[in-house]
Motif scaffolding. Structure first.
Motif, mmCIF file in Angstrom:
data_model
loop_
_atom_site.group_PDB
_atom_site.id
_atom_site.type_symbol
_atom_site.label_atom_id
_atom_site.label_comp_id
_atom_site.label_asym_id
_atom_site.label_seq_id
_atom_site.Cartn_x
_atom_site.Cartn_y
_atom_site.Cartn_z
ATOM 1 N N SER A 173 0.814 -1.218 0.000
ATOM 2 C CA SER A 173 0.000 0.000 0.000
ATOM 3 C C SER A 173 0.846 1.267 0.000
ATOM 4 C CB SER A 173 -0.942 0.008 1.206
ATOM 5 O OG SER A 173 -0.197 0.015 2.419
ATOM 6 N N THR A 174 2.146 1.124 -0.198
ATOM 7 C CA THR A 174 3.033 2.278 -0.298
ATOM 8 C C THR A 174 3.882 2.158 -1.559
ATOM 9 O OG1 THR A 174 4.719 1.181 1.061
ATOM 10 C CG2 THR A 174 3.155 2.638 2.192
ATOM 11 N N ILE A 175 4.276 3.309 -2.081
ATOM 12 C CA ILE A 175 5.076 3.364 -3.306
ATOM 13 C C ILE A 175 6.151 4.432 -3.113
ATOM 14 C CG2 ILE A 175 5.059 3.852 -5.789
ATOM 15 C CD1 ILE A 175 2.161 2.993 -5.846
ATOM 16 N N ILE A 176 7.359 4.144 -3.559
ATOM 17 C CA ILE A 176 8.440 5.131 -3.553
ATOM 18 C C ILE A 176 8.835 5.391 -5.000
ATOM 19 C CG2 ILE A 176 10.797 5.664 -2.838
ATOM 20 C CD1 ILE A 176 10.410 4.016 -0.387
ATOM 21 N N VAL A 177 8.576 6.613 -5.460
ATOM 22 C CA VAL A 177 8.865 7.016 -6.833
ATOM 23 C C VAL A 177 10.068 7.945 -6.810
ATOM 24 C CG1 VAL A 177 7.947 8.112 -8.910
ATOM 25 C CG2 VAL A 177 6.424 6.831 -7.414
ATOM 26 N N LYS A 178 11.037 7.705 -7.728
ATOM 27 C CA LYS A 178 12.282 8.475 -7.720
ATOM 28 C C LYS A 178 12.635 8.957 -9.120
ATOM 29 C CE LYS A 178 14.074 4.816 -6.022
ATOM 30 N NZ LYS A 178 15.024 3.767 -5.583
ATOM 31 N N PHE A 179 13.162 10.161 -9.172
ATOM 32 C CA PHE A 179 13.836 10.663 -10.366
ATOM 33 C C PHE A 179 15.143 11.271 -9.870
ATOM 34 C CE2 PHE A 179 15.018 13.282 -13.901
ATOM 35 C CZ PHE A 179 14.563 12.584 -15.009
ATOM 36 N N ALA A 180 16.219 10.442 -9.893
ATOM 37 C CA ALA A 180 17.491 10.804 -9.258
ATOM 38 C C ALA A 180 17.219 11.071 -7.772
ATOM 39 C CB ALA A 180 18.139 11.980 -9.958
ATOM 40 N N ASP A 236 15.040 13.302 -6.530
ATOM 41 C CA ASP A 236 13.669 13.775 -6.296
ATOM 42 C C ASP A 236 12.801 12.558 -5.960
ATOM 43 O OD1 ASP A 236 13.837 16.686 -6.924
ATOM 44 O OD2 ASP A 236 14.515 15.918 -8.854
ATOM 45 N N THR A 237 12.476 12.422 -4.694
ATOM 46 C CA THR A 237 11.828 11.216 -4.185
ATOM 47 C C THR A 237 10.459 11.541 -3.607
ATOM 48 O OG1 THR A 237 13.995 10.290 -3.643
ATOM 49 C CG2 THR A 237 12.077 9.262 -2.613
ATOM 50 N N VAL A 238 9.487 10.666 -3.887
ATOM 51 C CA VAL A 238 8.134 10.800 -3.343
ATOM 52 C C VAL A 238 7.729 9.476 -2.711
ATOM 53 C CG1 VAL A 238 5.731 11.398 -3.803
ATOM 54 C CG2 VAL A 238 7.539 12.420 -5.192
ATOM 55 N N VAL A 239 7.295 9.539 -1.459
ATOM 56 C CA VAL A 239 6.727 8.376 -0.781
ATOM 57 C C VAL A 239 5.209 8.521 -0.811
ATOM 58 C CG1 VAL A 239 6.600 7.048 1.359
ATOM 59 C CG2 VAL A 239 8.738 8.183 0.717
ATOM 60 N N MET A 240 4.540 7.563 -1.445
ATOM 61 C CA MET A 240 3.084 7.613 -1.576
ATOM 62 C C MET A 240 2.445 6.578 -0.656
ATOM 63 S SD MET A 240 2.509 7.956 -5.697
ATOM 64 C CE MET A 240 0.753 8.248 -5.455
ATOM 65 N N GLY A 241 1.437 7.017 0.087
ATOM 66 C CA GLY A 241 0.659 6.114 0.912
ATOM 67 C C GLY A 241 -0.752 6.009 0.373
ATOM 68 N N LEU A 242 -1.154 4.813 -0.054
ATOM 69 C CA LEU A 242 -2.500 4.588 -0.579
ATOM 70 C C LEU A 242 -3.374 4.159 0.591
ATOM 71 C CD1 LEU A 242 -1.458 2.634 -3.816
ATOM 72 C CD2 LEU A 242 -1.600 5.109 -3.448
ATOM 73 N N ILE A 243 -4.099 5.113 1.163
ATOM 74 C CA ILE A 243 -4.788 4.905 2.427
ATOM 75 C C ILE A 243 -6.212 4.415 2.190
ATOM 76 C CG2 ILE A 243 -5.328 5.916 4.654
ATOM 77 C CD1 ILE A 243 -2.347 5.987 3.895
ATOM 78 N N SER A 244 -6.557 3.324 2.863
ATOM 79 C CA SER A 244 -7.920 2.794 2.860
ATOM 80 C C SER A 244 -8.352 2.567 4.295
ATOM 81 C CB SER A 244 -7.989 1.473 2.084
ATOM 82 O OG SER A 244 -7.557 1.636 0.743
ATOM 83 N N ASP A 245 -9.656 2.815 4.565
ATOM 84 C CA ASP A 245 -10.217 2.621 5.912
ATOM 85 C C ASP A 245 -9.459 3.409 6.976
ATOM 86 O OD1 ASP A 245 -12.048 0.782 4.811
ATOM 87 O OD2 ASP A 245 -10.590 -0.855 5.017
ATOM 88 N N LYS A 246 -8.899 4.545 6.567
ATOM 89 C CA LYS A 246 -8.200 5.451 7.489
ATOM 90 C C LYS A 246 -6.989 4.810 8.159
ATOM 91 C CE LYS A 246 -12.523 7.841 8.648
ATOM 92 N NZ LYS A 246 -13.404 8.301 9.749
ATOM 93 N N ASP A 247 -6.479 3.728 7.581
ATOM 94 C CA ASP A 247 -5.340 3.017 8.169
ATOM 95 C C ASP A 247 -4.045 3.541 7.555
ATOM 96 O OD1 ASP A 247 -3.581 1.336 9.364
ATOM 97 O OD2 ASP A 247 -4.414 -0.527 8.541
ATOM 98 N N GLU A 248 -3.306 4.354 8.306
ATOM 99 C CA GLU A 248 -2.079 4.976 7.815
ATOM 100 C C GLU A 248 -0.823 4.306 8.372
ATOM 101 O OE1 GLU A 248 -2.138 9.145 8.525
ATOM 102 O OE2 GLU A 248 -4.112 9.473 7.647
ATOM 103 N N ARG A 249 -0.961 3.159 8.999
ATOM 104 C CA ARG A 249 0.185 2.529 9.657
ATOM 105 C C ARG A 249 1.285 2.153 8.669
ATOM 106 N NH1 ARG A 249 -2.744 -2.141 12.952
ATOM 107 N NH2 ARG A 249 -3.918 -2.134 10.976
ATOM 108 N N ALA A 250 0.906 1.581 7.528
ATOM 109 C CA ALA A 250 1.923 1.171 6.550
ATOM 110 C C ALA A 250 2.668 2.386 6.010
ATOM 111 C CB ALA A 250 1.263 0.400 5.405
#
Length: 330
Positions: free
Chosen positions: A175-182, A184-198
């Motif tokens: 449920s998480t993704i790390i996207v990089k361009f050199a 420039d890094t983005v950590v994405m959290g795909l949140i369902s049911d308000k669960d942000e633990r991952a």
């Protein structure tokens, strides 16, 4: 390897720098060295395994910044459409002097793990160690200092080496993704049911990875953006804390020259492009007043104005709401 001392020129990161951190140390190397680095870079890219992180978009064949933005938006929209109440958190990570903190010994180990030849890995290690450098500002130059850490900015090889240095920085949850361009890094959290633990655990894992790889997160420049289309109920999002400091939450963020807003609208981005293009139209009018040939004016428009207006146009058109969508909502 014996080096001719590199000349380091401080280049301002913004129009009105107020401190040393507002300057970027750019190394001016010889043309011959740049050509050789390009040959080495092309050889490395051709030798890399196909199993490398697919979400590292820098120095990949047929990959560009457009692909990064398209992937971010597509992943976000897909998750939002999957279920009512879903939302996405994006952490735009900023590193403190990322290129300058690369540890050559760690980089060599990672290059060997990627299957590069030992002789090539040894050359890269030698390339990054015992580099004589001096800073020049105007006609004044500092004494020569020898460095054995980091990849000098301005060198052809440096962005690729940094990308390979961070190849093992990948997501640990579905449920998480790390996207990089050199860097420039983005950590994405795909949140369902308000669960942000991952999502929060992924950020903690990133902190630990940075400590193991001698990279320092710049919390003051790291920002969080939340995309949530549910307007009927007020949510209480968990704050992100890095090294005891709460990360600032923003309504929009400029990532790879594209303004990403929390409502995924393009208004701020298009307004920014329009203002930038209008400023350059002034120079076009001045050139016309000097009665330059129409071919020169056309080339100037294509290179300096049209290129701005058409930048990321495929991403904008691909995610912009259509008339059908607007009428169906109405």
């Amino acid at each position: 390897m014996a080096f001719i001392p590199d000349t380091i020129v401080p280049v301002p990161k913004k129009p009105r720098p107020s401190g040393l951190n507002d300057y970027r140390p750019v190394a001016l190397t010889s043309v011959v060295m740049k050509c050789f680095e390009k040959l080495v870079r092309d050889f490395i890219t051709s030798s890399l395994p196909a199993s490398m992180d697919p979400l590292q978009f820098a120095y990949r064949h047929n990959r560009s910044t457009d692909d990064v933005i398209a992937h971010l938006l597509h992943t976000t929209l897909t998750h939002l459409y999957k279920g009512r109440g879903n939302y996405v958190k994006m952490l735009f990570v900023d590193y403190s002097s990322a290129f300058n903190t690369i540890t050559p010994s760690l980089l060599t180990t990672k290059l060997e793990d990627l299957g590069l030849r030992t002789s090539l890995c040894d050359w890269i290690s030698s390339f990054l160690t015992d580099r004589p450098q001096s800073v020049r500002v105007g006609n004044c130059a500092s004494s020569t200092l020898t460095l054995s850490t980091g990849a000098p900015q301005g060198c052809v090889l440096s962005p690729l080496l940094y990308s390979l240095y961070t190849y093992d920085c990948t997501a640990t949850s579905s449920s998480t993704i790390i996207v990089k361009f050199a860097d420039d890094t983005v950590v994405m959290g795909l949140i369902s049911d308000k669960d942000e633990r991952a999502y929060l655990e992924e950020i903690k894992h990133l902190e630990n990875w940075c400590q193991e790889n001698d990279l320092l997160l710049n919390v003051s420049k790291t920002k969080e953006l939340i995309v949530d289309c549910n307007k009927k109920q007020e949510r209480h999002y968990q704050p992100v804390r890095i090294s005891g400091t709460t990360v600032e939450r923003v309504d929009s963020f400029r990532y790879l020259c594209v303004h990403i807003s929390q409502d995924l609208s393009w208004s701020r981005h298009t307004n920014s492009l329009a203002k930038k293009a209008c400023r350059r139209l002034y120079h076009l009018r001045r050139l016309r007043d000097f009665r330059l040939p129409s071919k020169v004016l056309r080339n100037f428009y294509t290179c300096t104005i049209e290129s701005i207006l058409t930048g990321n146009i495929t991403v904008c058109l691909g995610t912009a709401p259509s008339r059908t969508d607007k009428h169906s909502k109405g």
